[in-house]
Motif scaffolding. Structure first.
Motif, PDB file in Angstrom:
ATOM      1  N   GLY A  51      16.624  12.885  -5.569  1.00 33.78           N
ATOM      2  CA  GLY A  51      15.384  12.462  -6.216  1.00 33.78           C
ATOM      3  C   GLY A  51      15.612  11.200  -7.031  1.00 33.78           C
ATOM      4  N   GLY A  52      14.570  10.391  -7.150  1.00 35.66           N
ATOM      5  CA  GLY A  52      14.680   9.179  -7.948  1.00 35.66           C
ATOM      6  C   GLY A  52      15.275   8.010  -7.164  1.00 35.66           C
ATOM      7  N   ARG A  53      15.494   8.189  -5.859  1.00 34.55           N
ATOM      8  CA  ARG A  53      16.052   7.108  -5.034  1.00 34.55           C
ATOM      9  C   ARG A  53      14.990   6.588  -4.067  1.00 34.55           C
ATOM     10  N   GLY A 108       1.701  22.180 -15.419  1.00 39.63           N
ATOM     11  CA  GLY A 108       1.965  22.038 -16.847  1.00 39.63           C
ATOM     12  C   GLY A 108       2.552  20.679 -17.221  1.00 39.63           C
ATOM     13  N   ARG A 109       2.457  19.699 -16.312  1.00 39.25           N
ATOM     14  CA  ARG A 109       3.012  18.381 -16.635  1.00 39.25           C
ATOM     15  C   ARG A 109       2.027  17.528 -17.433  1.00 39.25           C
ATOM     16  N   LEU A 110       0.753  17.884 -17.377  1.00 41.22           N
ATOM     17  CA  LEU A 110      -0.301  17.207 -18.136  1.00 41.22           C
ATOM     18  C   LEU A 110      -1.221  18.275 -18.695  1.00 41.22           C
ATOM     19  N   VAL A 121      11.738   8.890  -2.967  1.00 42.26           N
ATOM     20  CA  VAL A 121      11.946  10.336  -2.927  1.00 42.26           C
ATOM     21  C   VAL A 121      11.937  10.899  -4.349  1.00 42.26           C
ATOM     22  N   PHE A 122      11.064  11.868  -4.588  1.00 42.23           N
ATOM     23  CA  PHE A 122      11.037  12.603  -5.866  1.00 42.23           C
ATOM     24  C   PHE A 122      11.259  14.069  -5.534  1.00 42.23           C
ATOM     25  N   ARG A 123      12.073  14.738  -6.312  1.00 40.03           N
ATOM     26  CA  ARG A 123      12.303  16.159  -6.044  1.00 40.03           C
ATOM     27  C   ARG A 123      11.732  17.022  -7.165  1.00 40.03           C
ATOM     28  N   ALA A 124      11.088  18.146  -6.761  1.00 38.74           N
ATOM     29  CA  ALA A 124      10.518  19.075  -7.736  1.00 38.74           C
ATOM     30  C   ALA A 124      11.613  19.509  -8.709  1.00 38.74           C
ATOM     31  N   PRO A 125      11.298  19.647  -9.992  1.00 41.06           N
ATOM     32  CA  PRO A 125       9.982  19.400 -10.621  1.00 41.06           C
ATOM     33  C   PRO A 125       9.850  17.979 -11.153  1.00 41.06           C
ATOM     34  N   ARG A 126      10.778  17.091 -10.769  1.00 41.69           N
ATOM     35  CA  ARG A 126      10.796  15.755 -11.367  1.00 41.69           C
ATOM     36  C   ARG A 126       9.964  14.768 -10.549  1.00 41.69           C
ATOM     37  N   SER A 127       8.651  14.956 -10.580  1.00 34.76           N
ATOM     38  CA  SER A 127       7.731  14.049  -9.881  1.00 34.76           C
ATOM     39  C   SER A 127       6.404  14.092 -10.613  1.00 34.76           C
ATOM     40  N   TYR A 128       5.468  13.236 -10.220  1.00 31.54           N
ATOM     41  CA  TYR A 128       4.143  13.217 -10.859  1.00 31.54           C
ATOM     42  C   TYR A 128       3.474  14.583 -10.762  1.00 31.54           C
ATOM     43  N   THR A 129       3.527  15.208  -9.584  1.00 32.44           N
ATOM     44  CA  THR A 129       2.850  16.500  -9.386  1.00 32.44           C
ATOM     45  C   THR A 129       3.713  17.686  -9.799  1.00 32.44           C
ATOM     46  N   GLY A 174       0.853  -1.192   0.000  1.00 28.12           N
ATOM     47  CA  GLY A 174       0.000   0.000   0.000  1.00 28.12           C
ATOM     48  C   GLY A 174       0.883   1.235   0.000  1.00 28.12           C
ATOM     49  N   ILE A 175       0.334   2.335  -0.491  1.00 26.16           N
ATOM     50  CA  ILE A 175       1.145   3.554  -0.633  1.00 26.16           C
ATOM     51  C   ILE A 175       0.439   4.751  -0.007  1.00 26.16           C
ATOM     52  N   VAL A 176       1.171   5.489   0.830  1.00 31.54           N
ATOM     53  CA  VAL A 176       0.726   6.813   1.253  1.00 31.54           C
ATOM     54  C   VAL A 176       1.564   7.806   0.458  1.00 31.54           C
ATOM     55  N   ARG A 177       0.892   8.703  -0.266  1.00 32.74           N
ATOM     56  CA  ARG A 177       1.611   9.669  -1.099  1.00 32.74           C
ATOM     57  C   ARG A 177       1.557  11.040  -0.437  1.00 32.74           C
ATOM     58  N   VAL A 178       2.688  11.717  -0.379  1.00 31.83           N
ATOM     59  CA  VAL A 178       2.780  13.046   0.223  1.00 31.83           C
ATOM     60  C   VAL A 178       3.390  13.968  -0.828  1.00 31.83           C
ATOM     61  N   GLY A 185      -6.396  10.516  -3.713  1.00 36.25           N
ATOM     62  CA  GLY A 185      -5.171   9.736  -3.866  1.00 36.25           C
ATOM     63  C   GLY A 185      -4.687   9.679  -5.295  1.00 36.25           C
ATOM     64  N   LYS A 186      -5.469  10.287  -6.242  1.00 43.58           N
ATOM     65  CA  LYS A 186      -5.033  10.276  -7.642  1.00 43.58           C
ATOM     66  C   LYS A 186      -4.691  11.685  -8.068  1.00 43.58           C
ATOM     67  N   ALA A 224       7.030  12.411  -1.509  1.00 48.87           N
ATOM     68  CA  ALA A 224       7.527  11.212  -0.826  1.00 48.87           C
ATOM     69  C   ALA A 224       6.438  10.166  -0.920  1.00 48.87           C
ATOM     70  N   GLU A 225       6.837   8.964  -1.301  1.00 48.55           N
ATOM     71  CA  GLU A 225       5.891   7.847  -1.292  1.00 48.55           C
ATOM     72  C   GLU A 225       6.319   6.909  -0.190  1.00 48.55           C
ATOM     73  N   LEU A 226       5.408   6.633   0.726  1.00 46.69           N
ATOM     74  CA  LEU A 226       5.686   5.695   1.805  1.00 46.69           C
ATOM     75  C   LEU A 226       4.998   4.393   1.425  1.00 46.69           C
ATOM     76  N   GLN A 227       5.795   3.385   1.153  1.00 45.20           N
ATOM     77  CA  GLN A 227       5.237   2.114   0.674  1.00 45.20           C
ATOM     78  C   GLN A 227       5.296   1.100   1.806  1.00 45.20           C
ATOM     79  N   THR A 228       4.135   0.602   2.189  1.00 43.90           N
ATOM     80  CA  THR A 228       4.012  -0.280   3.361  1.00 43.90           C
ATOM     81  C   THR A 228       3.423  -1.617   2.938  1.00 43.90           C
TER      82      THR A 228
HETATM   83  N1  LIG Z   1       4.608   4.063  -7.148  1.00 40.92           N
HETATM   84  C1  LIG Z   1       4.006   4.731  -8.102  1.00 40.92           C
HETATM   85  N2  LIG Z   1       3.634   4.124  -9.246  1.00 40.92           N
HETATM   86  C2  LIG Z   1       3.004   4.843 -10.226  1.00 40.92           C
HETATM   87  C3  LIG Z   1       2.714   6.204 -10.073  1.00 40.92           C
HETATM   88  C4  LIG Z   1       3.134   6.835  -8.852  1.00 40.92           C
HETATM   89  O1  LIG Z   1       2.923   8.037  -8.644  1.00 40.92           O
HETATM   90  N3  LIG Z   1       3.771   6.065  -7.918  1.00 40.92           N
HETATM   91  N4  LIG Z   1       2.054   6.888 -11.078  1.00 40.92           N
HETATM   92  C5  LIG Z   1       1.313   8.020 -10.849  1.00 40.92           C
HETATM   93  O2  LIG Z   1       0.218   8.196 -11.276  1.00 40.92           O
HETATM   94  C6  LIG Z   1       2.057   6.339 -12.420  1.00 40.92           C
HETATM   95  C7  LIG Z   1       3.354   6.699 -13.058  1.00 40.92           C
HETATM   96  N5  LIG Z   1       3.419   8.126 -13.250  1.00 40.92           N
HETATM   97  C8  LIG Z   1       4.499   8.884 -12.958  1.00 40.92           C
HETATM   98  C9  LIG Z   1       4.895   9.823 -13.897  1.00 40.92           C
HETATM   99  C10 LIG Z   1       6.031  10.587 -13.664  1.00 40.92           C
HETATM  100  C11 LIG Z   1       6.741  10.436 -12.502  1.00 40.92           C
HETATM  101  C12 LIG Z   1       7.982  11.201 -12.286  1.00 40.92           C
HETATM  102  O3  LIG Z   1       8.381  11.406 -11.164  1.00 40.92           O
HETATM  103  N6  LIG Z   1       8.657  11.631 -13.351  1.00 40.92           N
HETATM  104  C13 LIG Z   1       9.893  12.404 -13.267  1.00 40.92           C
HETATM  105  C14 LIG Z   1      11.109  11.515 -13.360  1.00 40.92           C
HETATM  106  C15 LIG Z   1      11.501  10.949 -12.022  1.00 40.92           C
HETATM  107  C16 LIG Z   1      12.887  10.345 -12.111  1.00 40.92           C
HETATM  108  O4  LIG Z   1      13.170   9.604 -13.074  1.00 40.92           O
HETATM  109  O5  LIG Z   1      13.681  10.665 -11.241  1.00 40.92           O
HETATM  110  C17 LIG Z   1       9.926  13.362 -14.442  1.00 40.92           C
HETATM  111  O6  LIG Z   1       9.310  13.073 -15.442  1.00 40.92           O
HETATM  112  O7  LIG Z   1      10.610  14.373 -14.306  1.00 40.92           O
HETATM  113  C18 LIG Z   1       6.318   9.531 -11.542  1.00 40.92           C
HETATM  114  C19 LIG Z   1       5.201   8.749 -11.772  1.00 40.92           C
HETATM  115  C20 LIG Z   1       1.860   4.873 -12.373  1.00 40.92           C
HETATM  116  N7  LIG Z   1       2.673   4.202 -11.363  1.00 40.92           N
END
Ligand SMILES: Nc1nc2c(c(=O)[nH]1)N(C=O)[C@@H](CNc1ccc(C(=O)N[C@@H](CCC(=O)O)C(=O)O)cc1)CN2
Ligand SMILES: Nc1nc2c(ncn2[C@@H]2O[C@H](COP(=O)(O)OP(=O)(O)OP(=O)(O)O)[C@@H](O)[C@H]2O)c(=O)[nH]1
Ligand SMILES: [K+]
Length: 439
Positions: free
Chosen positions: A51-53, A126-128, A74-82, A23-27, A438-439, A87-91
């Motif tokens: 980031g990316g570790r 602006g990522r989507l 760990v994801f660091r701005a701007p390289r993350s989904y949002t 399970g994942i808690v996303r922050v 959560g999405k 931080a994703e805590l995976q349990t």
């Molecule tokens: N564990 C997990 N799985 C997941 C997601 C998630 O958020 N967490 N996703 C969420 O819906 C989808 C994947 N979407 C994602 C898209 C971009 C990035 C992202 O961080 N992209 C950075 C590169 C990070 C790196 O390589 O260091 C970037 O594009 O700059 C993460 C998830 C599906 N699977």
């Protein structure tokens, strides 16, 4: 959704309710990593990790109680989904673990995320674009492989690219018109006006043609069986289903109310609707059923009009609504044919003859020949924007240059709305309201 608090750090359980392997808690937000420091104990510290570790370790409560073993991504701005620090805590995926980890994260200063807020932030960063955000929603809820394929294409930006092709033709025309506006006596030559406009119209018309398929693929289709009494509607419904759902008797007028049954047609969820046989009747109940059948035909994505092949052909006693799309079927093909018609598919519910061909014809009629590998329009919002853009292009065709220029600008605005580059806030909010937390 209110637009306040968009610089807060937010948190939510990102995985489905119930027990699961993980399970994942996303922050997400400016304090995401320092908050992770407060709940995660491992050999590294989230806020000091690149980031990316990921780190492995333990999740702990405020009083030091061990909650679970887990990972911190760990994801660091701007390289993350949002686009923010994440931080994703995976349990281990138990609701008990996840709710304690989330409580601790909220205690440390995050606030609960609103539905769709992670994806809203990705959109605002602006990522989507909006069409991609809609595709995320469709991916999360995809119930069929066709829906999944179209959503994945949408997320990849394929729809945006198709719209961009249309827009580039329009921009070219507009530029030519504006360049010549000061010399109205010259007029814009065809190769700069009529030609690119025709190309834009053709592309947009093709794109609009995918709308029905897109909606059928995501939402499924309603299919009404219509015909005279004893045409074999209930028998065909049962044959398509593979079990006896509807009552079959030799008595005409057996089905008086309508009934529905679910069927999967090559991955498309279809609701079959059996209706009362259409005929003039003095029976009040049956007459009400006949009126209802006509109404159901109007609401269906496709009407299967059944005619008994073993008796002399007679026109239907009731007019089908003009908007109905109709596939004609000759039933009882195992009996000697009293008539034939090359535009009508012959089937037998008794022997199964013609059923595979009927299934194929239904699939083709519902999904059309919308090219595989090309993005479709999948939401009402997208279809509406595309229709408005097309109407402006068509209006521009016969107008003098200056007025045409205005229509083309409106067309470009509608195209920008389609992909979500120029959208009113309430429209954006309506899209995200359908998301889950959560999405
Ligand atoms: N564990 C997990 N799985 C997941 C997601 C998630 O958020 N967490 N996703 C969420 O819906 C989808 C994947 N979407 C994602 C898209 C971009 C990035 C992202 O961080 N992209 C950075 C590169 C990070 C790196 O390589 O260091 C970037 O594009 O700059 C993460 C998830 C599906 N699977
Ligand atoms: N030989 C043969 N008989 C069929 C076939 N399909 C239906 N029948 C017969 O035709 C009669 C009417 O079938 P139904 O399926 O009840 O027809 P319906 O159109 O639903 O009838 P209503 O409910 O009266 O509107 C029954 O006696 C069926 O057994 C077929 O493919 N072949
Ligand atoms: K019958």
């Amino acid at each position: 959704m209110t637009r306040t608090g968009l610089s807060d750090t937010i948190a939510a359980i990102a995985t489905a309710p119930g027990s699961a392997g993980v399970g994942i808690v996303r922050v997400s937000g400016p304090d995401a990593l320092s908050i992770a420091d407060g709940v995660f104990r491992g050999r590294g510290t989230p806020s000091r990790t690149r980031g990316g570790r990921f780190l492995s370790g333990a999740l702990v409560a405020g009083d030091g109680e061990l909650l679970d073993e887990g990972l911190c991504l760990v994801f660091r701005a701007p390289r993350s989904y949002t686009g923010e620090d994440v931080a994703e805590l995976q349990t281990h995926g138990s609701p008990a673990v996840l709710s304690r980890v989330l409580s601790r994260v909220l205690e440390l200063g995050a606030r609960p995320a609103r539905p769709g807020e992670f994806t809203l932030r990705a959109y605002l960063a602006g990522r989507l674009d909006l069409a991609q955000a809609e595709a995320v929603l469709e991916l999360v809820s995809a119930g069929t492989d066709t829906a999944r394929r179209q959503a994945a294409l949408g997320l990849s930006g394929a729809l945006g690219a198709r719209v961009e092709r249309v827009a580039s033709h329009v921009t070219r025309t507009l530029a030519a018109i504006q360049a010549l506006l000061d010399y109205p006596e010259e007029g814009v030559p065809d190769e700069d006006r009529a030609v690119p406009l025709a190309a834009a119209e053709a592309e947009l018309t093709a794109l609009l043609g995918t709308a029905r398929a897109g909606q059928v693929a995501t939402r499924g289709a309603r299919l009404a069986l219509i015909g005279r009494p004893n045409a074999g509607k209930s028998s065909l419904l049962n044959a398509l289903l593979g079990y006896e759902r509807s009552i079959v008797t030799p008595l005409p007028g057996t089905t008086r109310d309508y009934l529905e049954a679910q069927l999967s047609l090559a991955g498309v969820p279809v609701t079959l609707v059996d209706t009362a046989g259409l005929r003039e009747t003095a029976d009040e109940v049956e007459a009400a059923g006949v009126r209802q059948a006509v109404r159901l035909a109007g609401g269906a994505d496709l009407v299967l009009a059944l005619e008994d092949g073993s008796v002399e052909r007679e026109a239907l006693p009731a007019e089908l609504p003009p908007q109905a799309r109709v596939l004609r079927v000759r039933t009882k093909s195992d009996l000697p044919a009293a008539w034939t018609d090359p535009t009508t598919l012959a089937v037998s519910a008794v022997t199964g003859e013609g059923l595979p061909g009927l299934r194929e014809a239904l699939h083709a009629a519902l999904l059309g020949d919308a090219a595989r590998g090309e993005a479709w329009l999948t939401t009402e919002r997208q279809v509406d924007a595309a229709r408005r853009a097309l109407a402006h292009l068509q209006a521009a065709r016969f107008l003098p240059d200056d007025l045409a220029g205005y229509e083309l600008e409106e067309a470009l605005r509608a195209l920008a709305e389609l992909t979500g580059r120029d959208v009113a806030e309430d429209v954006v909010d309506a899209v995200f309201r359908n998301f889950c937390v959560g999405k």
